[in-house]
Enzyme design. Structure first.
Site, PDB file in Angstrom:
ATOM      1  N   HIS A 176      -1.352  -5.459   5.539  1.00  0.00           N
ATOM      2  CA  HIS A 176      -1.244  -6.250   6.767  1.00  0.00           C
ATOM      3  C   HIS A 176      -1.911  -6.392   7.451  1.00  0.00           C
ATOM      4  O   HIS A 176      -1.803  -8.104   8.167  1.00  0.00           O
ATOM      5  CB  HIS A 176       0.233  -6.093   6.987  1.00  0.00           C
ATOM      6  N   ASP A 202      -3.891   6.867   4.850  1.00  0.00           N
ATOM      7  CA  ASP A 202      -3.431   5.681   5.364  1.00  0.00           C
ATOM      8  C   ASP A 202      -3.846   4.975   5.978  1.00  0.00           C
ATOM      9  O   ASP A 202      -2.874   2.935   5.122  1.00  0.00           O
ATOM     10  CB  ASP A 202      -2.389   6.577   6.069  1.00  0.00           C
ATOM     11  N   LYS A 240      -2.867   9.729  14.834  1.00  0.00           N
ATOM     12  CA  LYS A 240      -1.515   8.438  15.329  1.00  0.00           C
ATOM     13  C   LYS A 240      -1.892  10.058  16.761  1.00  0.00           C
ATOM     14  O   LYS A 240      -2.368  11.039  17.362  1.00  0.00           O
ATOM     15  CB  LYS A 240      -1.020   9.773  14.463  1.00  0.00           C
ATOM     16  N   LYS A 297      -2.597 -10.338  10.237  1.00  0.00           N
ATOM     17  CA  LYS A 297      -2.974 -10.672  12.078  1.00  0.00           C
ATOM     18  C   LYS A 297      -3.551 -11.331  12.433  1.00  0.00           C
ATOM     19  O   LYS A 297      -4.651 -12.192  11.844  1.00  0.00           O
ATOM     20  CB  LYS A 297      -2.901  -9.104  12.505  1.00  0.00           C
ATOM     21  N   LYS A 324       0.933  -1.356  -0.446  1.00  0.00           N
ATOM     22  CA  LYS A 324       0.142   0.260   0.149  1.00  0.00           C
ATOM     23  C   LYS A 324       0.688   1.453  -0.122  1.00  0.00           C
ATOM     24  O   LYS A 324       2.126   0.488   0.224  1.00  0.00           O
ATOM     25  CB  LYS A 324      -1.032   0.275   1.298  1.00  0.00           C
ATOM     26  N   GLU A 335      -2.711   5.328  17.586  1.00  0.00           N
ATOM     27  CA  GLU A 335      -1.333   4.288  17.622  1.00  0.00           C
ATOM     28  C   GLU A 335      -0.835   5.933  18.628  1.00  0.00           C
ATOM     29  O   GLU A 335      -1.441   7.040  18.326  1.00  0.00           O
ATOM     30  CB  GLU A 335      -0.467   5.104  16.368  1.00  0.00           C
ATOM     31  N   HIS A 395      -7.306  -1.043   6.329  1.00  0.00           N
ATOM     32  CA  HIS A 395      -6.872  -1.332   7.427  1.00  0.00           C
ATOM     33  C   HIS A 395      -8.631  -1.923   8.067  1.00  0.00           C
ATOM     34  O   HIS A 395      -9.184  -3.039   8.310  1.00  0.00           O
ATOM     35  CB  HIS A 395      -6.029  -1.207   8.285  1.00  0.00           C
TER      36      HIS A 395
HETATM   37  C1  BG6 Z   1       0.161   0.883   8.268  1.00  0.00           C
HETATM   38  C2  BG6 Z   1       0.456   2.033   8.215  1.00  0.00           C
HETATM   39  O1  BG6 Z   1      -0.176   0.353   7.597  1.00  0.00           O
HETATM   40  O2  BG6 Z   1       0.266   0.344   9.389  1.00  0.00           O
HETATM   41  C3  BG6 Z   1       1.215   2.958   9.177  1.00  0.00           C
HETATM   42  O3  BG6 Z   1       0.893   3.281   7.425  1.00  0.00           O
HETATM   43  C4  BG6 Z   1       0.506   2.640  10.897  1.00  0.00           C
HETATM   44  O4  BG6 Z   1       1.190   4.893   9.510  1.00  0.00           O
HETATM   45  C5  BG6 Z   1       1.203   0.967  10.683  1.00  0.00           C
HETATM   46  O5  BG6 Z   1       1.441   2.914  11.710  1.00  0.00           O
HETATM   47  C6  BG6 Z   1       0.425   0.341  11.770  1.00  0.00           C
HETATM   48  O6  BG6 Z   1       0.655  -1.116  11.575  1.00  0.00           O
HETATM   49  P1  BG6 Z   1       0.698  -1.567  12.716  1.00  0.00           P
HETATM   50  O7  BG6 Z   1       0.560  -3.013  12.135  1.00  0.00           O
HETATM   51  O8  BG6 Z   1       1.976  -1.793  14.283  1.00  0.00           O
HETATM   52  O9  BG6 Z   1      -0.887  -1.798  13.819  1.00  0.00           O
END
Ligand code: BG6
Length: 512
Positions: free
Chosen positions: A204, A261, A364, A208, A174, A242, A266
């Site tokens: 991704h 993003d 964030k 999970k 992505k 986050e 996700h």
């Molecule tokens: C990514 C985003 O796809 O996922 C990031 O681009 C983000 O901004 C990240 O921090 C978070 O991934 P995870 O697996 O730590 O929740």
């Protein structure tokens, strides 16, 4: 009894035992963008972890492609350091020594024809030396602007051709486009060179364990599905919070923002898995069909000013430390209107979900790192208790804790011990760490292995990506034309406007 009747196993399904470890056949992986953060922190360690778990073939090969003037040994050293620092499983010299046999580096830029010829001969050499059988996946961990040129170069140099029973696959990181139009253009470019079953788009979150568990929870049990609908559910909250800021990613993040993003990919994938109908089987086509159906039924709020909120973090305190505001981060335009927080309300136009809001939020520099899906239930239609007895009782909820404290919580009311009648919320917890001895593989381990096996269950299809942009585009356009993001101090739970958005609906965000 006909072979298709009765409640036994479906004889049309394949009979493979899914509990057995799946091991990749002869193959190799070429990474473009090998000097980037993702490659160092996730991809290289995942390759090592797979090798360490015995899931890669003995001659597995890893080829790095980048501009740096590296020899094979320099590349191997970079992989070594990345593995030592970020791998999940312990470092074992014998695994490393075997892996290093198949490591090569190709120096060049994406528009350099000679470099792609060198890549072609490197692959041929590996086929002979390592027995990779011509089976290679090309992982594009590169900025979106570079996708078209890399895809075209693969075509031009015959690298996408599947000759004599071998396979070639493209793995695309992505962001897949910036809006619907650019995603469609990108899809057209990719599909000019690769057939749909050769393309693996990474989200991704689908790798999970806890995300895959949404399907297990819903469809392998009987007690959740009967209440998983508008008759019982009040609303659903999907949160991806986050605590980190944008770190060194100013170049990528500014102008993209939180919604593009992570909501486009996700969070909408989490929504699809939570809301979709039961697929006929767990195979890729059946899953994609149901996800596509539900994403196609998503409806945006009529008043985007009322039911969406975007925010941007200002200076504040996080974990006892001072955090600068987004506009003060290095590399950020001090007038940037990029969202670092986004909250939106969606509805789903189908019989199961009509009238049930799905609230999605991400940000964030929020209070803490947590991703969860909370299915919040309606109050009991009638209470035989005095209202004082249930004054402190919240709504029942099933919370799928995606991370970091992986598991599931069921929240319900219970009598407080004593001679009076008082009912308060309690919770019942399932925690992965307590119920299983196996630790969860990293998402990228699962996804890279699936690419090598050609298993596309956990990869969003073209239609899903385009439908997700269709949902997000009008919101982005509205934000672009209306005002600025609301500010929130770093370390808090986002702008007050987001709280007000739910208050107007008589609800409130969970404070995980
Ligand atoms: C990514 C985003 O796809 O996922 C990031 O681009 C983000 O901004 C990240 O921090 C978070 O991934 P995870 O697996 O730590 O929740």
């Amino acid at each position: 009894m006909s072979p298709l009747s009765g409640s036994g196993a479906n004889p049309l399904r394949d009979t493979a035992d899914r509990r057995l470890p799946r091991i990749a056949g002869p193959s190799g992986l070429v990474i473009f963008g090998v000097t980037g953060d993702l490659s160092r922190k996730k991809l290289m360690p995942a390759v090592y972890d797979l090798a360490n778990r015995g899931l890669l073939p003995p001659g597995f090969s890893l080829v790095g492609f980048a501009r740096r003037e590296w020899a094979n040994e320099d590349f191997a050293q970079v992989v070594h350091d990345a593995v030592k620092e970020h791998a999940r499983t312990p470092f074992r010299e014998e695994v490393w020594q075997q892996l290093i046999q198949g490591m090569r580096f190709v120096q060049g830029t994406f528009d350099d024809d000679d470099a792609f010829e060198r890549l072609r001969s490197t692959i041929e050499e590996l086929d002979k030396a390592q027995g990779t059988g011509g089976n290679f996946a090309f992982y594009l961990s590169v900025p979106p602007g570079a996708f078209p040129v890399v895809i075209q170069q693969l075509k031009k140099h015959g690298l996408a051709d599947q000759k004599g029973g071998s396979w070639r696959r493209a793995v695309i990181e992505k962001p897949f486009g910036h809006d619907l139009r650019s995603a469609e253009e990108l899809n057209a470019i990719v599909h000019e060179v690769f057939a749909p079953d050769q393309v693996f788009r990474i989200d991704h979150y689908l790798g999970k364990e806890t995300v895959q568990n949404i399907l297990a929870l819903r469809f392998a049990n009987t007690m959740f599905e009967p209440i998983w609908n508008r008759s019982f559910v009040d609303h659903v909250q999907i949160t991806m919070a986050e605590d980190i800021g944008i770190g060194g990613r100013a170049g990528y993040y500014d102008g993209i923002g939180a919604a593009r993003d992570v909501i486009q990919n996700h969070l909408l994938q989490l929504l699809a898995l939570t809301a979709m109908e039961e697929p006929a089987s767990f195979d890729a086509d059946a899953l994609a069909a149901e996800k596509t159906k539900v994403l196609g039924a998503v409806r945006l709020p009529k008043d985007l000013g009322r039911d969406t909120v975007r925010g941007q973090y200002a200076a504040g305190w996080q974990g006892g430390e001072k955090a600068v505001g987004y506009l003060q981060e290095e590399g950020i335009d001090p007038k940037s209107k990029t969202d670092t927080y986004a909250a939106i309300k969606l509805e789903i136009d189908n019989r199961r979900w009509a009238g049930v809001p799905f609230y999605l939020r991400t940000g964030k520099r929020l209070g803490r790192r947590v991703t969860e899906i909370a299915v919040v239930f309606q109050r009991a239609p009638h209470s035989p208790f005095d209202h004082t007895a249930t004054e402190e009782l919240g709504k029942n909820a099933i919370v799928i804790r995606v991370q970091p404290d992986e598991g599931v919580t069921v929240r319900f009311g219970s009598k407080v011990p004593g001679t009076s009648m008082e009912i308060r919320d309690v919770s019942m917890d399932f925690a992965y760490g307590e119920s299983f001895t196996e630790s969860s593989p990293e998402a990228y381990e699962r996804l890279i292995l699936d690419v090598l096996l050609g298993d596309s269950n956990l990869f969003p299809r073209t239609e899903e990506v385009e439908l997700s942009w269709k949902i997000l585009d009008p919101i982005e356009v509205y934000w672009d034309q209306n005002g600025k993001p609301a500010q929130y101090p770093a370390g808090t739970w986002g702008p007050v406007e987001a709280d007000e958005m739910l208050e107007r609906d008589g609800r409130s965000w969970r404070r995980p």
